[in-house]
Motif scaffolding. Structure first.
Motif, PDB file in Angstrom:
ATOM      1  N   VAL A   9       0.820  -1.388   0.129  1.00 41.13           N
ATOM      2  CA  VAL A   9       0.024   0.049   0.054  1.00 41.13           C
ATOM      3  C   VAL A   9       0.833   1.085  -0.048  1.00 41.13           C
ATOM      4  O   VAL A   9       0.393   2.307  -0.463  1.00 41.13           O
ATOM      5  CB  VAL A   9      -1.003   0.009   1.086  1.00 41.13           C
ATOM      6  CG1 VAL A   9      -0.248   0.114   2.422  1.00 41.13           C
ATOM      7  CG2 VAL A   9      -1.833   1.096   1.069  1.00 41.13           C
ATOM      8  N   ARG A  23      -9.024   7.764   3.506  1.00 41.97           N
ATOM      9  CA  ARG A  23      -8.309   6.674   3.938  1.00 41.97           C
ATOM     10  C   ARG A  23      -8.094   6.586   5.498  1.00 41.97           C
ATOM     11  O   ARG A  23      -8.159   5.513   6.310  1.00 41.97           O
ATOM     12  CB  ARG A  23      -7.075   6.601   3.405  1.00 41.97           C
ATOM     13  CG  ARG A  23      -6.022   5.445   3.836  1.00 41.97           C
ATOM     14  CD  ARG A  23      -4.857   5.465   2.967  1.00 41.97           C
ATOM     15  NE  ARG A  23      -5.221   5.031   1.514  1.00 41.97           N
ATOM     16  CZ  ARG A  23      -4.159   4.788   0.619  1.00 41.97           C
ATOM     17  NH1 ARG A  23      -2.829   5.099   0.860  1.00 41.97           N
ATOM     18  NH2 ARG A  23      -4.454   4.327  -0.569  1.00 41.97           N
ATOM     19  N   THR A  27      -9.014   3.846   8.191  1.00 45.14           N
ATOM     20  CA  THR A  27      -8.165   3.328   9.082  1.00 45.14           C
ATOM     21  C   THR A  27      -8.433   3.429  10.640  1.00 45.14           C
ATOM     22  O   THR A  27      -8.248   2.550  11.207  1.00 45.14           O
ATOM     23  CB  THR A  27      -6.701   3.754   8.714  1.00 45.14           C
ATOM     24  OG1 THR A  27      -6.510   3.824   7.321  1.00 45.14           O
ATOM     25  CG2 THR A  27      -5.582   3.233   9.591  1.00 45.14           C
ATOM     26  N   VAL A  62      -8.722   1.751  -0.335  1.00 42.94           N
ATOM     27  CA  VAL A  62      -7.769   0.832   0.145  1.00 42.94           C
ATOM     28  C   VAL A  62      -8.075  -0.318  -0.898  1.00 42.94           C
ATOM     29  O   VAL A  62      -9.173  -0.718  -1.230  1.00 42.94           O
ATOM     30  CB  VAL A  62      -7.875   0.543   1.625  1.00 42.94           C
ATOM     31  CG1 VAL A  62      -7.458   1.490   2.502  1.00 42.94           C
ATOM     32  CG2 VAL A  62      -9.236  -0.003   1.822  1.00 42.94           C
ATOM     33  N   ASP A  67      -3.879  -4.561   2.734  1.00 44.10           N
ATOM     34  CA  ASP A  67      -3.610  -2.999   2.765  1.00 44.10           C
ATOM     35  C   ASP A  67      -4.153  -2.537   3.834  1.00 44.10           C
ATOM     36  O   ASP A  67      -3.377  -1.683   4.488  1.00 44.10           O
ATOM     37  CB  ASP A  67      -4.005  -2.444   1.333  1.00 44.10           C
ATOM     38  CG  ASP A  67      -3.173  -2.699   0.139  1.00 44.10           C
ATOM     39  OD1 ASP A  67      -2.347  -3.328   0.348  1.00 44.10           O
ATOM     40  OD2 ASP A  67      -3.812  -2.209  -0.915  1.00 44.10           O
ATOM     41  N   LEU A  68      -5.470  -2.573   4.149  1.00 45.98           N
ATOM     42  CA  LEU A  68      -5.885  -2.173   5.477  1.00 45.98           C
ATOM     43  C   LEU A  68      -5.216  -2.500   6.743  1.00 45.98           C
ATOM     44  O   LEU A  68      -5.087  -1.683   7.572  1.00 45.98           O
ATOM     45  CB  LEU A  68      -7.513  -2.434   5.529  1.00 45.98           C
ATOM     46  CG  LEU A  68      -8.426  -2.073   6.567  1.00 45.98           C
ATOM     47  CD1 LEU A  68      -8.268  -0.393   6.282  1.00 45.98           C
ATOM     48  CD2 LEU A  68      -9.715  -2.303   6.725  1.00 45.98           C
TER      49      LEU A  68
END
Length: 230
Positions: A9, A23, A27, A62, A67-68
């Motif tokens: 990412v 994002r 997150t 994402v 990636d998260l």
């Protein structure tokens, strides 16, 4: 054909989107879900429900659940304070910094395992790695010994705290834990002839995680100090 994406990412810039989601907001919600339900409980569908958004809308910010996880790890690593160690003696600086790391790993029990298995390339993770490397570099470790010293400290803190988190999560009743430790110690005491060294030193009654952590950390630091002296 699915579109290709970067292998991590951190190699891709966040696209500009409408402000309802971001994002950063995604997150933070992921961290909250991880704290509540652990890694297995984090799904894109459950996260979307928490954000009152469509599941597919998350993929605009994402690329994947993996990636998260990386974003969530870096988000909580930012909680590890970095002040007050620049000019401290190297042992004092490392003890302070690694104790802070353990504190954050205790606050987010899912963190140690992910730190051990994810590529720690986020800005907060890199800044804290740089700090540990620079402290040992100033102390006099170089080359492979420097990398080995960082690895020994990192694995000690992660492994100790991961085990502590699992134990505390499984034994929430202090009285029941105390009784279990006493029974285990009595069981071992009754087998001194088979396991004499364990019976003398295992200390199964000890539930002082803080003291044991500090003693183990001092032991690792003693080894690093001996290498520096050599």
């Amino acid at each position: 054909m699915p579109r290709s994406r970067p292998p991590a990412v951190w190699f891709a810039e966040e696209p500009h989107r409408k402000p309802r989601l971001s994002r950063e907001r995604i997150t933070r919600a992921a961290v909250s879900l991880l704290d509540a339900d652990g890694v297995e409980g984090l799904t894109m569908r459950r996260l979307a429900a928490r954000l009152e958004a469509g599941t597919m809308s998350l993929y605009e910010y994402v690329g994947s659940r993996e990636d998260l996880l990386d974003l969530a790890v870096d988000e909580v690593i930012a909680e590890i304070e970095v002040d007050g160690v620049d000019h401290a003696p190297w042992r004092e600086a490392l003890t302070r910094q690694l104790t802070r790391s353990r504190r954050v790993m205790r606050r987010h029990p899912w963190l140690p395992a992910l730190m051990a298995t994810r590529p720690l390339l986020g800005p907060h993770a890199l800044a804290r790695s740089e700090l540990i490397y620079s402290i040992l570099d100033r102390a006099g470790l170089q080359g492979p010994h420097l990398s080995a010293g960082v690895a020994a400290l990192t694995y000690y803190v992660q492994g100790y705290t991961a085990t502590e988190n699992l134990w505390r999560g499984s034994h929430r009743d202090p009285e029941a834990e105390t009784e279990l430790r006493r029974r285990a110690q009595r069981y071992l005491d009754g087998r001194k002839e088979l396991h004499p060294t364990l019976a003398r030193h295992a200390d199964l009654d000890n539930n002082d995680f803080d003291g044991s952590f500090r003693l183990g950390l001092d032991t690792v630091l003693d080894g690093i100090a001996a290498r520096i002296g050599a």
